[in-house]
Design a protein around this motif. Structure first.
Motif, PDB file in Angstrom:
ATOM      1  N   ALA A 151       0.834  -1.193   0.000  1.00 32.15           N
ATOM      2  CA  ALA A 151       0.000   0.000   0.000  1.00 32.15           C
ATOM      3  C   ALA A 151       0.873   1.248   0.000  1.00 32.15           C
ATOM      4  O   ALA A 151       1.889   1.321   0.708  1.00 32.15           O
ATOM      5  N   VAL A 152       0.460   2.237  -0.789  1.00 30.67           N
ATOM      6  CA  VAL A 152       1.159   3.525  -0.835  1.00 30.67           C
ATOM      7  C   VAL A 152       0.577   4.421   0.250  1.00 30.67           C
ATOM      8  O   VAL A 152      -0.642   4.653   0.273  1.00 30.67           O
ATOM      9  N   PRO A 153       1.386   4.937   1.152  1.00 25.85           N
ATOM     10  CA  PRO A 153       0.854   5.882   2.144  1.00 25.85           C
ATOM     11  C   PRO A 153       0.203   7.069   1.457  1.00 25.85           C
ATOM     12  O   PRO A 153       0.617   7.493   0.378  1.00 25.85           O
ATOM     13  N   GLY A 154      -0.837   7.604   2.095  1.00 22.70           N
ATOM     14  CA  GLY A 154      -1.545   8.719   1.475  1.00 22.70           C
ATOM     15  C   GLY A 154      -2.311   9.524   2.490  1.00 22.70           C
ATOM     16  O   GLY A 154      -2.145   9.380   3.706  1.00 22.70           O
ATOM     17  N   ASP A 155      -3.177  10.383   1.957  1.00 21.72           N
ATOM     18  CA  ASP A 155      -3.997  11.254   2.789  1.00 21.72           C
ATOM     19  C   ASP A 155      -5.387  11.317   2.183  1.00 21.72           C
ATOM     20  O   ASP A 155      -5.760  10.466   1.365  1.00 21.72           O
ATOM     21  N   ALA A 156      -6.154  12.334   2.541  1.00 24.03           N
ATOM     22  CA  ALA A 156      -7.521  12.441   2.048  1.00 24.03           C
ATOM     23  C   ALA A 156      -7.583  12.627   0.539  1.00 24.03           C
ATOM     24  O   ALA A 156      -8.626  12.377  -0.079  1.00 24.03           O
ATOM     25  N   ASP A 157      -6.485  13.061  -0.079  1.00 22.82           N
ATOM     26  CA  ASP A 157      -6.442  13.247  -1.526  1.00 22.82           C
ATOM     27  C   ASP A 157      -5.902  12.042  -2.275  1.00 22.82           C
ATOM     28  O   ASP A 157      -5.719  12.092  -3.490  1.00 22.82           O
ATOM     29  N   GLY A 158      -5.619  10.940  -1.562  1.00 20.30           N
ATOM     30  CA  GLY A 158      -5.165   9.737  -2.229  1.00 20.30           C
ATOM     31  C   GLY A 158      -3.691   9.451  -1.992  1.00 20.30           C
ATOM     32  O   GLY A 158      -3.066  10.015  -1.078  1.00 20.30           O
ATOM     33  N   LEU A 175       3.259  -2.020 -11.284  1.00 20.46           N
ATOM     34  CA  LEU A 175       2.136  -1.124 -11.541  1.00 20.46           C
ATOM     35  C   LEU A 175       1.615  -0.516 -10.251  1.00 20.46           C
ATOM     36  O   LEU A 175       1.838  -1.030  -9.151  1.00 20.46           O
ATOM     37  N   LEU A 176       0.895   0.590 -10.440  1.00 21.95           N
ATOM     38  CA  LEU A 176       0.083   1.211  -9.390  1.00 21.95           C
ATOM     39  C   LEU A 176      -1.369   1.068  -9.809  1.00 21.95           C
ATOM     40  O   LEU A 176      -1.744   1.473 -10.909  1.00 21.95           O
ATOM     41  N   TYR A 177      -2.184   0.516  -8.918  1.00 23.60           N
ATOM     42  CA  TYR A 177      -3.620   0.391  -9.179  1.00 23.60           C
ATOM     43  C   TYR A 177      -4.357   1.451  -8.375  1.00 23.60           C
ATOM     44  O   TYR A 177      -4.131   1.602  -7.172  1.00 23.60           O
ATOM     45  N   THR A 178      -5.260   2.177  -9.048  1.00 19.22           N
ATOM     46  CA  THR A 178      -6.003   3.241  -8.379  1.00 19.22           C
ATOM     47  C   THR A 178      -7.415   3.355  -8.940  1.00 19.22           C
ATOM     48  O   THR A 178      -7.647   3.116 -10.130  1.00 19.22           O
ATOM     49  N   VAL A 179      -8.351   3.689  -8.064  1.00 18.89           N
ATOM     50  CA  VAL A 179      -9.704   4.093  -8.460  1.00 18.89           C
ATOM     51  C   VAL A 179      -9.803   5.565  -8.080  1.00 18.89           C
ATOM     52  O   VAL A 179     -10.214   5.903  -6.969  1.00 18.89           O
ATOM     53  N   PRO A 180      -9.422   6.477  -8.974  1.00 19.88           N
ATOM     54  CA  PRO A 180      -9.251   7.875  -8.561  1.00 19.88           C
ATOM     55  C   PRO A 180     -10.539   8.667  -8.431  1.00 19.88           C
ATOM     56  O   PRO A 180     -10.519   9.766  -7.858  1.00 19.88           O
ATOM     57  N   THR A 181     -11.644   8.166  -8.949  1.00 19.99           N
ATOM     58  CA  THR A 181     -12.887   8.924  -8.918  1.00 19.99           C
ATOM     59  C   THR A 181     -13.956   8.145  -8.167  1.00 19.99           C
ATOM     60  O   THR A 181     -14.354   7.061  -8.595  1.00 19.99           O
ATOM     61  N   PHE A 182     -14.416   8.704  -7.032  1.00 22.17           N
ATOM     62  CA  PHE A 182     -15.451   8.085  -6.196  1.00 22.17           C
ATOM     63  C   PHE A 182     -15.039   6.666  -5.816  1.00 22.17           C
ATOM     64  O   PHE A 182     -15.762   5.698  -6.045  1.00 22.17           O
ATOM     65  N   GLN A 183     -13.884   6.576  -5.205  1.00 23.14           N
ATOM     66  CA  GLN A 183     -13.236   5.283  -4.976  1.00 23.14           C
ATOM     67  C   GLN A 183     -14.108   4.325  -4.178  1.00 23.14           C
ATOM     68  O   GLN A 183     -14.888   4.734  -3.319  1.00 23.14           O
ATOM     69  N   ASN A 184     -13.958   3.058  -4.468  1.00 25.14           N
ATOM     70  CA  ASN A 184     -14.465   1.971  -3.650  1.00 25.14           C
ATOM     71  C   ASN A 184     -13.273   1.452  -2.839  1.00 25.14           C
ATOM     72  O   ASN A 184     -12.296   0.980  -3.435  1.00 25.14           O
ATOM     73  N   PRO A 185     -13.277   1.643  -1.496  1.00 25.49           N
ATOM     74  CA  PRO A 185     -14.444   1.833  -0.644  1.00 25.49           C
ATOM     75  C   PRO A 185     -14.688   3.239  -0.125  1.00 25.49           C
ATOM     76  O   PRO A 185     -15.725   3.475   0.489  1.00 25.49           O
ATOM     77  N   THR A 186     -13.768   4.181  -0.311  1.00 27.58           N
ATOM     78  CA  THR A 186     -13.856   5.427   0.465  1.00 27.58           C
ATOM     79  C   THR A 186     -14.766   6.484  -0.150  1.00 27.58           C
ATOM     80  O   THR A 186     -15.159   7.420   0.530  1.00 27.58           O
ATOM     81  N   GLY A 187     -15.059   6.391  -1.440  1.00 29.08           N
ATOM     82  CA  GLY A 187     -15.829   7.434  -2.107  1.00 29.08           C
ATOM     83  C   GLY A 187     -15.039   8.673  -2.451  1.00 29.08           C
ATOM     84  O   GLY A 187     -15.571   9.609  -3.053  1.00 29.08           O
ATOM     85  N   ARG A 188     -13.749   8.708  -2.125  1.00 30.47           N
ATOM     86  CA  ARG A 188     -12.957   9.920  -2.362  1.00 30.47           C
ATOM     87  C   ARG A 188     -12.603  10.062  -3.840  1.00 30.47           C
ATOM     88  O   ARG A 188     -12.625   9.101  -4.611  1.00 30.47           O
ATOM     89  N   THR A 189     -12.250  11.295  -4.213  1.00 29.36           N
ATOM     90  CA  THR A 189     -11.808  11.608  -5.570  1.00 29.36           C
ATOM     91  C   THR A 189     -10.455  12.305  -5.506  1.00 29.36           C
ATOM     92  O   THR A 189     -10.281  13.277  -4.761  1.00 29.36           O
TER      93      THR A 189
END
Length: 401
Positions: A151-158, A175-189
């Motif tokens: 896991a890549v450390p992050g904050d509220a912005d990802g 690779l880096l895997y990301t769901v950058p828009t309305f993420q599952n599970p957090t809903g963040r963008t």
């Protein structure tokens, strides 16, 4: 026959190590436990079935079965039906990422796209970087591929770009895997500057980015943020995944990936080995739907209902959760993420919550490393505002024990 000539039964060969080491989906296990109709289920990630455009989808299937039955019921090319890829390419281009039909591979849901990418990119022992927390089914795919998941450390912005750069230099991930828009599970963008910074790290250090976007069209507030794949630094190293599951219907199992040519060809070979091609009739029906229906208008209607349901959950959440809890306000998508005070373990609490006929998903399974056991995911799209209010009252009772 003598007794001595009778051979003893032999044990069958064991399952592959990866099958023994990777468990099932805790989310699906919870859904099985909470299938009773009296349960208000905030655990699912299912779109609201009453909002499916049943008439439009049915008409599209009728058309292709009446007008082109031989084609609809026949084998197709692995890459996907040209009519569907053309329309998908046009939609992608209109959203700011110039795309040709030949840039796309149609998949059996975007979940298959993840599996194909794992087959094409990962050898056992390769390192994959993910968000913290991360989409659970992606962790399953990478785990089955034998990858080492960090896991890549992050904050509220990802994910934090500097932490990403350090990990890339130290761990040499694929690779880096990301769901950058309305993420599952957090809903963040992820905001645009963060996306640009991640693209820049990938360009400098040689890294694939897998950008999964099943929820991006379900926006309720704010302005659309361009894809990472549209960033100049990332155009040759980003795979963009899309899906009809959240905007048309999950049961037709249609997704797609957009990737540079060499990687896309490798995914085609992997798909030939997996299922030859995605069902032809589903592809042609989706192409017909896009030709004669206004999918954007349909998505707008769905988003309007989902916004009301999100707001209903936000309105009652403060009373339902213990003092000191924190939660986000997603601008779209299907999920809300909450963190209870440190003393709470949402996995341990789930049985007493389910006893109140309500359910959530504990946050712990979404973490590749050390889990925050005080977190939980709530899906707000499947219930009406009245059901959400009642569900939150039950949640309050369950958390108080």
């Amino acid at each position: 026959m003598t007794v001595a000539s009778v051979s003893a039964p032999r044990s069958v060969p064991p399952l592959a190590a990866r099958s023994r080491s990777i468990g099932g989906s805790p989310v699906r296990d919870i859904l099985a436990v909470t299938a009773r109709p009296e349960v208000i289920n905030f655990a699912g990630g299912l779109p609201a079935p009453e909002l499916f455009d049943r008439d439009g989808v049915a008409a599209a299937f009728r058309h292709v079965l009446e007008e082109a039955p031989a084609q609809a019921l026949q084998y197709s090319t692995t890459e996907g039906e040209p009519a569907l890829r053309e329309r998908l390419a046009a939609r992608t281009t209109a959203r700011g990422l110039p795309t040709a039909a030949d840039d796309l591979l149609v998949t059996t849901g975007s979940q298959q796209a993840l599996s194909l990418l794992a087959s094409a990119l990962l050898d056992p022992g390769d390192t994959v970087l993910v968000e913290a927390p991360c989409y659970l089914a992606a962790l399953q795919v990478f785990g089955l591929a034998g990858a080492r998941i960090l896991a890549v450390p992050g904050d509220a912005d990802g994910p934090d770009p500097e932490a990403l750069a350090d990990l890339v230099l130290r761990e040499r991930p694929k690779l880096l895997y990301t769901v950058p828009t309305f993420q599952n599970p957090t809903g963040r963008t992820l905001p645009a500057p963060r996306r640009a910074a991640l693209a820049s790290v990938a360009a400098r250090h040689g890294l694939w980015i897998v950008e999964d976007d099943p929820y991006g069209e379900l926006r309720y507030d704010g302005a659309r943020v361009p894809w990472i794949a549209a960033h100049p630094d990332a155009h040759d190293r980003t795979v963009l995944l899309g899906s009809f599951s959240k905007v048309m219907a999950p049961g037709i199992r249609l997704g797609w990936l957009r990737a540079p040519a060499e990687l896309r060809r490798a995914c085609v070979v992997a798909k030939q080995a997996a299922d030859l091609h995605t069902p032809t009739v589903n592809q042609l029906a989706a192409a017909r739907y896009l030709a004669v229906e206004d999918l954007d208008a349909h998505v707008g209607r769905v988003a309007s209902v989902y916004r009301e349901r999100r707001d209903a959950m936000l309105a009652g959440l403060g009373a339902a959760l213990p003092d000191g809890s924190q939660w986000n306000t997603p601008e779209g998508g299907m999920f809300l993420w909450a963190r209870l005070p440190d003393a709470y373990d949402t996995t341990a609490l789930l049985p007493q919550v389910v006893a109140q006929d309500v359910a959530y998903v504990p946050g712990a399974p979404f973490y590749a490393g050390d889990a925050d056991r005080s977190t939980l995911r709530l899906c707000f799209v499947t219930q009406t505002p009245r059901e959400i209010a009642e569900g939150l009252r039950r949640l309050e009772r369950g958390l108080k024990g």
